[in-house]
Design a protein around this motif. Structure first.
Motif, short mmCIF file in Angstrom:
data_model
loop_
_atom_site.label_atom_id
_atom_site.label_comp_id
_atom_site.label_asym_id
_atom_site.label_seq_id
_atom_site.Cartn_x
_atom_site.Cartn_y
_atom_site.Cartn_z
N ALA D 20 0.85 -1.20 0.00
CA ALA D 20 0.00 0.00 0.00
C ALA D 20 0.87 1.24 0.00
O ALA D 20 0.63 2.20 -0.74
CB ALA D 20 -0.94 -0.01 1.20
N ASP D 21 1.91 1.22 0.85
CA ASP D 21 2.81 2.38 0.91
C ASP D 21 3.56 2.60 -0.40
O ASP D 21 3.83 3.73 -0.79
CB ASP D 21 3.84 2.19 2.05
N ALA D 22 3.96 1.49 -1.02
CA ALA D 22 4.83 1.59 -2.20
C ALA D 22 4.04 1.53 -3.51
O ALA D 22 4.64 1.49 -4.59
CB ALA D 22 5.86 0.47 -2.17
N LYS D 23 2.72 1.55 -3.40
CA LYS D 23 1.88 1.38 -4.59
C LYS D 23 2.29 2.34 -5.73
O LYS D 23 2.51 1.92 -6.87
CB LYS D 23 0.42 1.60 -4.21
N ASP D 24 2.38 3.60 -5.39
CA ASP D 24 2.68 4.58 -6.44
C ASP D 24 4.09 4.40 -6.99
O ASP D 24 4.32 4.57 -8.18
CB ASP D 24 2.50 6.00 -5.90
N GLU D 25 5.01 4.01 -6.10
CA GLU D 25 6.38 3.81 -6.55
C GLU D 25 6.44 2.62 -7.53
O GLU D 25 7.07 2.69 -8.59
CB GLU D 25 7.28 3.55 -5.33
N LEU D 26 5.77 1.53 -7.17
CA LEU D 26 5.77 0.34 -8.04
C LEU D 26 5.10 0.67 -9.38
O LEU D 26 5.55 0.24 -10.45
CB LEU D 26 5.02 -0.81 -7.37
N THR D 27 4.02 1.41 -9.31
CA THR D 27 3.31 1.78 -10.53
C THR D 27 4.19 2.65 -11.41
O THR D 27 4.23 2.50 -12.64
CB THR D 27 1.99 2.48 -10.17
N GLU D 28 4.92 3.56 -10.77
CA GLU D 28 5.79 4.44 -11.54
C GLU D 28 6.90 3.64 -12.21
O GLU D 28 7.23 3.86 -13.38
CB GLU D 28 6.37 5.54 -10.64
N LEU D 29 7.47 2.67 -11.49
CA LEU D 29 8.49 1.80 -12.11
C LEU D 29 7.88 1.09 -13.32
O LEU D 29 8.49 1.02 -14.39
CB LEU D 29 9.01 0.77 -11.10
N ASP D 30 6.67 0.59 -13.16
CA ASP D 30 6.03 -0.16 -14.24
C ASP D 30 5.63 0.77 -15.38
O ASP D 30 5.60 0.36 -16.55
CB ASP D 30 4.79 -0.89 -13.69
N ARG D 31 5.35 2.02 -15.04
CA ARG D 31 5.02 2.99 -16.07
C ARG D 31 6.24 3.23 -16.97
O ARG D 31 6.12 3.44 -18.17
CB ARG D 31 4.61 4.30 -15.39
#
Ligand code: ADP
Ligand code: ADP
Ligand code: MG
Ligand code: MG
Ligand code: MG
Ligand code: MG
Lengths: 331, 227, 331, 227
Positions: D20-31
């Motif tokens: 949950a905390d890293a959701k945006d970070e993981l999404t950004e990596l995948d982006r």
């Protein structure tokens, strides 16, 4: 704003050239002056149907030329009504001896140019009737305006009048059917982001990241009100309620519900709007008997949608159901 | 000195130049309260006019006599078939009516007034607009009023056109606070206030070109060099 | 990025609910787990066709459920393949006793999830065959990748295999037809502007005002090359030539030319691309015997297009022409 | 002190929080090198896992004995049916294989190694990827190697998990220069270099949570308060 275009000045001609090749079974495209007519030519004894207007609303109108709908379409420059010297030969090409109905969206430019062409056609001994589509309820005080605009409801007029002509109606009869559709169809649209006209190269209006334009037309004109961005359900209420109120729909009535995309909004979002609009109609006790969802009367790549409702009766419903075979509408 | 067909041709060529220069400005005005095509529409039309004038110049025999009306009629039919939109039929009708009252080789001050009156009548009857509706009618009407006054005071053709051009320019600016009730801008209701009407502005350009063409006087050689 | 959505988490469910209401004559939508099947249920004795994948490509796949095409479609979250517990009941719903063909676009996620579901279906005594669509020539060294991606060519596979099933082919026969389409179809796409995934809320990739991405997929992935913005004619050459080269088209061959919009590009521009692509094929001595132009395999509101060419033979041509009646494709 | 089902549950709840905390970070990596959904995918999956754990806790009788494998199997089936994409079946298979080797009430250091080996084997066999292809396999393999070494050196369960977590974290960073040859990032070819693989990063989060859950020790009351 990037576009898949060559010289912007050739945008309409290039596109129609491709359209002609892709749909050679259905249409012929004449260049200089530009107009589109049925591949088979006018149908003898059938009332001819001609519509037209500025380009940028594709598939309207050229995409609706074919069996059961239009006999000719006249595309102007982007968002600019065509000229009489284009409209006249289109009327001539559509004339099968039973007269021609021109279906004109109510904009000063379209009205004036079609008016002139019709005068010339009448001099040419073609019987011509005209109807003006003015379904946009966003134009509120039509006494103080050029009257209501014609928008997505035009599709319903063209489809149903086309079917009326197809089953052998005479010019007066087909015109009366078209007028009946016009009297019973209303629309309202919203823009989330403005389109860019090819030769202008930047958006037709400026909209903040959290603003939407309610009551827009189909030419990138600013709308009536600018409001804060809202959920699909809320936006749909802003569109459907004025339409249903203006039609004074009552319990037990049957309607066609048409959710039209403005060109740049995904189909999936149009179905979200459709779902909510349908529930709102059902809450009013109105039955959605026919439906259409898609990008049919667009404004280039504008993001947004419009909601159109047509009050049905048995005859209009049967004419809507009648077969149609065009590039963009087929059943 | 009365005005002739060469003046009319200079007028039209100057108009084409003025429209080309102001194309983006007109389009921006139309973008604010219309659909952002007025500059492009008129530019397309006047470029076509210039092309036809060039063709006509190439074909014309040296002895052929032209009337002012001949030139204005060419403008009318060309605009009608190339501009489209609202302004195509409106300007087309204006030039057509103007051509009808100027089928002469030379026109004097009163005739210049008649030309402007005919143009106004053409626009107003085609568009069914009256003064105050935030359209090009506002500029044409102001021009006609000023031209009539200047001619009544015994002014020259140049005086008449100067009065007309100045009045049209002022009237165009005067459309800014108006709320449109005709044309595409009327859909905006009160939001149309605060912006200049593009058609009124282009009318001011047209009349400014008429004055400038009269001031610049006849040129002997290629009419293009006078443009 | 504004969208006509309610809670982004409900984007797919809300859209499908509207889709179900609008096309109740054609489809049923099951929620929890989500899948779409034919209104009439499986056709006894006919091979069932199931496809699916991430949402955001509408009308693919749900828009192709109906007579002559798919029996069921399985939409995942936006750009995310569906899960086995959705795919399995879709396979069951499509099974009319003659077995089921699953048509899977070649992405690791889709492959893995369908694989698992098929294992479960086979345990359930359903005969299942699968084909992998991998038409994207932008993926150059497929030895060093997960293989070529499946993109717009999927439509041709679904239409033609659907017709093969409709005329009574058995599972092996329908699978062979599908494989033949896959062997003869190639695509290549371009993006002018990236789409925004609802829950992300900003563009999937950043593209300068004068740049375009060539060789993009349909998930907002960056493409293979970023080049300077160019004219429609030039861009079309970048798309058509690799496709035609890869197919090794020779003079005298007949093809289907399909210009597909990515969702946010006006139809008029797609016809410009079509016109140029067709001329390029004709210059190679190739006959464009069939055409399709429109937004069918989209990437949300991405601006751009893809060009797909399918080498035809008499059988594939007849199967393409066979009647189809779905929400998005109908003739 | 060996690890039990409560540890497994703490592990999974901590993973849900970390994701949950890293959701945006993981999404950004995948982006950057994928399709921008990895954070959202895993978050959806682990939220569903937490919901099912809550349901199971509410239903469970006080005396019921759970194995580590019971918890991991619940995770496996939940991820399988809620994540989708590539990572759904991959993580699903990892937890399924791990569950198979941990059907016990308590697991010791060698058993922890066996759990990680089984998870790696699950990912690698499902995804047909090997080390160096810029996938989550890189993180799992590094974790397994480090865990085996720590266990061979006689390390405790905490030591083993700490070694695994640190190695996975380093391996995730180590994917940055790699060119992807599996999964969606492989379509980018050389353009995939210079970005961290999102799945390798999420694997490091998963193993970090395993270590933290072991360090935090058992809590007596509501397992939710331990998360
Ligand atoms: N009914 C009318 N009467 C007079 N002038 C009008 C009328 N409607 C529009 N106009 C003029 O036309 C101008 C717009 O022209 P243009 O942008 O070329 O056409 P369109 O509005 O069709 O895009 C307006 O600025 C206005 O001056
Ligand atoms: N074949 C594979 N083997 C192992 N891991 C893979 C494979 N393909 C993809 N992955 C992992 O999955 C991650 C992407 O997961 P996710 O974004 O959730 O799925 P998708 O790629 O379907 O959108 C990648 O970062 C990579 O670590
Ligand atoms: Mg216009
Ligand atoms: Mg305009
Ligand atoms: Mg994905
Ligand atoms: Mg992803």
């Amino acid at each position: 704003m990037k576009k898949l275009l060559n010289d912007p000045a050739d945008a309409v001609a290039d596109s129609l050239a491709g359209f002609a090749l892709a749909h050679a079974d259905l249409v012929r495209v004449n260049q200089m002056p530009v107009f589109v007519s049925r591949a088979g030519g006018a149908v003898t004894g059938k009332v001819g149907l001609v519509s037209g207007g500025g380009s940028g609303h594709e598939p309207l109108h050229a995409g609706f030329v074919g069996d059961g709908m239009l006999d000719a379409a006249v595309p102007g420059s982007v968002f600019t009504s065509p000229t009489p010297d284009q409209i006249l030969p289109a009327i001539q090409a559509a004339d099968g001896g039973a007269g021609v109905l021109t279906i004109v969206k109510n904009y000063t430019g379209d009205v004036l140019n079609f008016e002139t062409a019709v005068e010339l056609a009448v001099e040419d001994n073609i019987e011509v009737a005209s109807v003006l589509v003015n379904d946009d309820v966003a134009v509120e005080d039509s006494l103080y305006t050029a009257g209501r605009r014609g928008v997505a409801g035009t599709l319903a007029v063209e489809k149903i009048a086309g079917a009326a002509a197809d089953r052998g109606g005479d010019l007066a009869g087909v015109t009366a059917v078209a007028e009946r559709v016009i009297a019973n169809v209303r629309s309202m649209g919203v823009a989330l982001a403005a389109p860019s006209v090819p030769h202008v190269g930047r958006p037709s209006f400026d909209l903040g990241d959290d603003e939407i334009e309610v009551g827009i037309g189909i030419h990138g004109e600013p709308g009536r009100h600018r409001v804060a961005a809202a959920s699909a359900d809320e936006v749909t209420e802003m569109l459907l309620n004025p339409v249903a109120d203006d039609l004074a729909l009552v319990r037990g009535e049957r309607v066609l519900l048409f959710v039209n995309g403005m060109g740049g909004t995904p189909l999936s979002e149009l179905y979200v709007v459709y779902g909510r609009a349908r529930r709102l109609l059902e809450e009013r006790g109105v039955t959605v008997a026919r439906s259409l969802v898609g990008n049919y009367v667009t404004s280039l790549e504008m993001q947004g949608a419009s909601v159109t409702v047509l009050r049905l009766d048995d005859e209009l419903e049967a004419l809507w159901d009648a077969p149609v075979n065009t590039a963009a509408l087929r059943w | 000195m009365a005005l002739d067909a060469d003046w009319a041709e200079r007028w039209v060529r100057r108009t084409a130049d003025a429209v080309a220069d102001a194309k983006d400005e007109l389009t921006e005005l139309d973008r604010q309260i219309g659909d952002g095509d007025h500059g492009e529409n008129l530019h397309r039309g006047f470029q076509a006019v210039v092309a036809r004038l060039d063709d006509a110049a190439a074909e014309r025999g040296t002895g052929d006599e032209r009337t002012v009306g001949d030139v204005l009629k060419l403008v009318a039919t060309t605009l009608m078939s190339t501009v489209g939109g609202a302004s195509g039929p409106l300007y087309g009708t204006a030039y057509l009516r103007a051509a009808k009252v100027s089928g002469r080789v030379q026109i004097d001050s009163p005739a210049v007034v008649a030309v402007l009156e005919a143009a106004l009548e053409g626009v107003a009857s085609r568009g069914k607009a009256t003064v105050g509706e935030k359209t090009m009618v506002d500029a044409w009407q102001a021009a006609v009023d000023a031209a009539e006054a200047a001619s009544g005071d015994g002014g020259s053709e140049v005086d008449v056109l100067q009065a007309a051009a100045e009045a049209a320019d002022k009237a165009a600016t005067g459309t800014i606070p108006m709320i449109a009730t005709k044309g595409r801008a009327s859909y905006l209701g009160e939001r149309s206030a605060g912006h200049e009407d593009p058609g009124a502005r282009s009318t001011a350009l047209v009349l400014g070109a008429a004055m400038a063409a009269a001031l610049s006087g006849p040129t002997p050689a290629d009419p293009r060099s006078a443009a």
